[in-house]
Design a protein around this motif. Structure first.
Motif, PDB file in Angstrom:
ATOM      1  N   ASP A 289     -83.651 -32.099  84.819  1.00 43.11           N
ATOM      2  CA  ASP A 289     -83.847 -30.758  85.364  1.00 43.11           C
ATOM      3  C   ASP A 289     -84.034 -29.765  84.212  1.00 43.11           C
ATOM      4  OD1 ASP A 289     -83.483 -31.852  87.807  1.00 43.11           O
ATOM      5  OD2 ASP A 289     -81.549 -30.900  88.241  1.00 43.11           O
TER       6      ASP A 289
ATOM      7  N   ASP B  39     -82.801 -26.750  84.062  1.00 46.31           N
ATOM      8  CA  ASP B  39     -81.771 -25.710  84.012  1.00 46.31           C
ATOM      9  C   ASP B  39     -80.539 -26.094  83.189  1.00 46.31           C
ATOM     10  OD1 ASP B  39     -80.704 -27.640  85.602  1.00 46.31           O
ATOM     11  OD2 ASP B  39     -80.582 -26.421  87.419  1.00 46.31           O
TER      12      ASP B  39
ATOM     13  N   GLN C 105     -78.482 -28.392  83.676  1.00 45.30           N
ATOM     14  CA  GLN C 105     -77.344 -28.977  84.409  1.00 45.30           C
ATOM     15  C   GLN C 105     -77.171 -30.450  84.037  1.00 45.30           C
ATOM     16  OE1 GLN C 105     -77.942 -27.157  88.678  1.00 45.30           O
ATOM     17  NE2 GLN C 105     -75.798 -27.141  88.046  1.00 45.30           N
TER      18      GLN C 105
ATOM     19  N   ARG D  94     -75.671 -23.958  85.832  1.00 46.45           N
ATOM     20  CA  ARG D  94     -77.044 -23.585  85.470  1.00 46.45           C
ATOM     21  C   ARG D  94     -77.062 -22.694  84.245  1.00 46.45           C
ATOM     22  NH1 ARG D  94     -81.926 -22.684  87.450  1.00 46.45           N
ATOM     23  NH2 ARG D  94     -82.536 -24.180  89.048  1.00 46.45           N
TER      24      ARG D  94
END
Ligand code: UDP
Ligand code: MG
Length: 218
Positions: free
Chosen positions: A95, A97, A99, A201
């Motif tokens: 991802d 972000d 995470q 995030r």
């Protein structure tokens, strides 16, 4: 010859965190010897500055490239576009972000070099999520593990390293209503679990809501 690893990153309106994402990933991959890394962003129809940031990163670092989708198709399709364009001995799906901690990459690569074909991150806990979401997840996995005809990995997402053999298998499945998590299980191949803690995030907000999650579950 060095083994090549392509990091595929689907991104939808991630302008506020993308630069930081790139820097964190770079500081990890710069310290892994014996592998040549690439970063392949997939812009999933963002309407913020995400594409501009991808362009800038690509100009400044030859290892960076991007695919720009014509509209927002959703993460599942964006991942497939990434797999279609990745030409490497292995792909890591992450991802945008942060995470999924980039610091896990060396461990993923280590297990891959030992021969595992699908090294996946499994969440240690879901304590960060609301009661309702955790309950929904419990019911969902309860049903799924009983209904599915193949072993399903619980609390496991898309964050993983896939050998090119797995990528080739996934690319043969061209359905548009994709349930990628299930496909990882369905294709088989030797799997290895790595536990990790999901980070908050880095910036921006989640692109998922209950309606979208329910749709994916169905
Ligand atoms: N994403 C995407 N297309 C979408 C929705 C999300 O490419 O339509 C990307 C998003 O930019 C992020 C990843 O998929 O890199 C996971 O999305 P998000 O963080 O919103 O999901 P969550 O972590 O909240 O489950
Ligand atoms: Mg996220």
């Amino acid at each position: 010859m060095k083994q090549s690893v392509c990091i595929v990153v689907p991104a939808y309106n991630e302008q506020d965190g993308l630069q930081l994402f790139y820097e964190r990933v770079r500081s990890v991959i710069d310290n892994i010897e014996g592998c040549a890394f690439e970063i392949l962003f997939v812009n999933d129809g963002s309407y913020d500055g995400t594409l501009e940031i991808m362009r800038r990163l690509q100009v400044n670092d030859a290892r960076v490239s991007y695919v720009d989708l014509s509209r927002n198709f959703g993460k599942e399709a964006a991942m497939l576009a990434g797999l279609d364009h990745a030409e490497a001995d292995a792909v890591i799906i992450m991802d945008a972000d942060l995470q999924n901690p980039p610091e896990l990459i060396p461990e993923f690569v280590k297990y891959w070099q030992q021969g595992y074909k699908d090294v996946y991150g499994k969440r240690k806990s879901r304590a960060d999520e609301s009661f309702l979401k955790r309950l929904g997840t419990k019911v969902y996995y309860f049903l799924l593990t009983r209904l599915a005809h193949v072993p399903v990995q619980v609390n496991v997402g898309d964050f993983r390293l896939l050998d090119s053999k797995c990528v080739a298998a996934l690319k043969q499945m061209r359905e548009t209503q994709r349930y990628t998590k299930g496909m990882f299980s369905w294709i088989g191949y030797s799997k290895k679990e790595v536990l990790f803690e999901v980070a908050p995030r880095a910036a921006g907000t989640t692109k998922w809501n209950y309606a979208k999650l329910f749709n994916l579950a169905i």
